[in-house]
Design an enzyme around this catalytic site. Structure first.
Site, PDB file in Angstrom:
ATOM      1  N   VAL A  55       9.140   8.927  48.769  1.00 58.68           N
ATOM      2  CA  VAL A  55       9.908   9.566  47.694  1.00 58.68           C
ATOM      3  C   VAL A  55       9.097  10.602  46.902  1.00 58.68           C
ATOM      4  O   VAL A  55       9.664  11.440  46.211  1.00 58.68           O
ATOM      5  CB  VAL A  55      10.475   8.506  46.728  1.00 58.68           C
ATOM      6  N   TYR A  56       7.770  10.583  47.016  1.00 53.81           N
ATOM      7  CA  TYR A  56       6.937  11.464  46.174  1.00 53.81           C
ATOM      8  C   TYR A  56       7.029  12.916  46.635  1.00 53.81           C
ATOM      9  O   TYR A  56       6.915  13.182  47.822  1.00 53.81           O
ATOM     10  CB  TYR A  56       5.471  11.055  46.233  1.00 53.81           C
TER      11      TYR A  56
END
Length: 318
Positions: A55-56
């Site tokens: 998700v980063y």
């Protein structure tokens, strides 16, 4: 310089006592050149654990998610340093691939492997608990990844003590791989939840602990000492609101005192305090410049006295 290594749970992996938080890649560190400078400096300093997630950093306007893994992958290919690092990433909190269902885990791991450009992820972590999926189904999916050689070991992030204990019981009862690591929020300010419910479990089961928010969103660096300091960074307003109170000021005063004794900086002392705790394997910290990184890494060379640890413990008592 040789930095001592610590076992990462019972995974067989060993890591230096400070991890690089890859959430900055694609955010405050926007490109491949900046990423390479930081990771080269990190590894050349004797450190090896790089933590990221699929998700980063999807929260950055214009980003989709996956940017951090992609930048780390580009560095791995260009640097030739894959065998010098332990790569940890996570699954479960990205809106594009949410949750811990077996199908989602199978899809997510292949995408992470591709972005990272590696054959095997050293530590694959459940980014958050997913109560909608039976623990045996999630652990079974992770087991298949280990059998296929896609993952070496698994870990849990943001699990409650109750759910972590249950997951360890399920793994043992059903002969499934267990979570070897725990990634909780833990720092000099945020102590109670970890120390009361998670730390006893980690110690009893020999889990590796790689805690995040090690510097409390920057508060423990000492740069937020007045409400006006909230404007110093994007995280400043939230840090001031949460931490700048009577207890927070007491912690800063103790950090200042110990830092003066050690001829160090408050951030270094806050990290050294974490490294000195016997349940902690490697706190996670981020940097967006090489100068900032070198300052953080110096914390691993500090040895706090028992009296200094006690002063910090007392000032930060929950």
């Amino acid at each position: 310089m040789t930095i001592s290594q610590r076992p990462l749970g019972r995974s067989g992996l060993t890591v230096a006592p400070l991890a690089f938080g890859g959430n900055v890649f694609g955010w405050s560190v926007k490109d491949a050149a900046g990423t390479a400078k930081l990771l080269d400096a990190f590894v050349d300093g004797g450190f090896n654990l790089i933590d990221t997630a699929d998700v980063y950093p999807a929260w950055v306007p214009g980003n989709r998610g996956g940017e951090s893994e992609t930048l780390i992958g580009q560095w791995l290919r260009s640097s030739g340093k894959r065998d010098q690092v332990v790569i940890a990433t996570k699954v479960g909190k990205w809106d594009e691939l949410p949750g811990l269902s077996p199908d989602n885990i199978e899809t997510a791991v292949d995408q992470s492997l591709k972005r990272l450009g590696v054959d095997t992820i050293d530590l694959y972590q459940a980014h958050a608990d997913d109560p909608s999926i039976p623990l045996e189904a999630t652990l079974g999916a992770f087991a298949r990844l280990i059998e296929k050689g896609k993952v070496r070991a698994i870990g849990a992030s943001n699990y409650s003590g109750e759910r972590l204990a249950e997951a360890l019981e399920v793994a043992q009862a059903q002969g499934l791989p267990r979570y070897e690591t725990l990634q909780p929020e833990y720092n000099l300010y945020d102590r109670a939840d970890y120390e009361q419910t998670l730390e006893p479990l980690a110690k009893a089961h020999g889990l590796g602990v790689i805690n995040y928010y090690a510097l409390a969103s920057g508060f423990l660096t000492g740069k937020y000492r007045d409400p006006a300091d909230a404007s110093k960074s994007p995280r400043g307003e939230a840090a001031v609101k949460k931490y700048l109170n009577e207890r927070g000021r007491r912690i800063l005063a103790a950090l200042d005192e110990v830092a003066a004794q050690q001829r160090a900086k408050p951030a270094q002392i806050a990290l050294a305090w974490l490294m000195a705790r016997d349940s902690i394997t490697a706190p996670i910290a981020s940097a967006s410049s090489v100068e900032q990184l070198h300052e953080i890494l110096h914390a691993a060379q500090l040895t706090l006295t028992p009296e200094q640890i006690q002063a910090l413990d007392q000032a930060s008592a929950p």
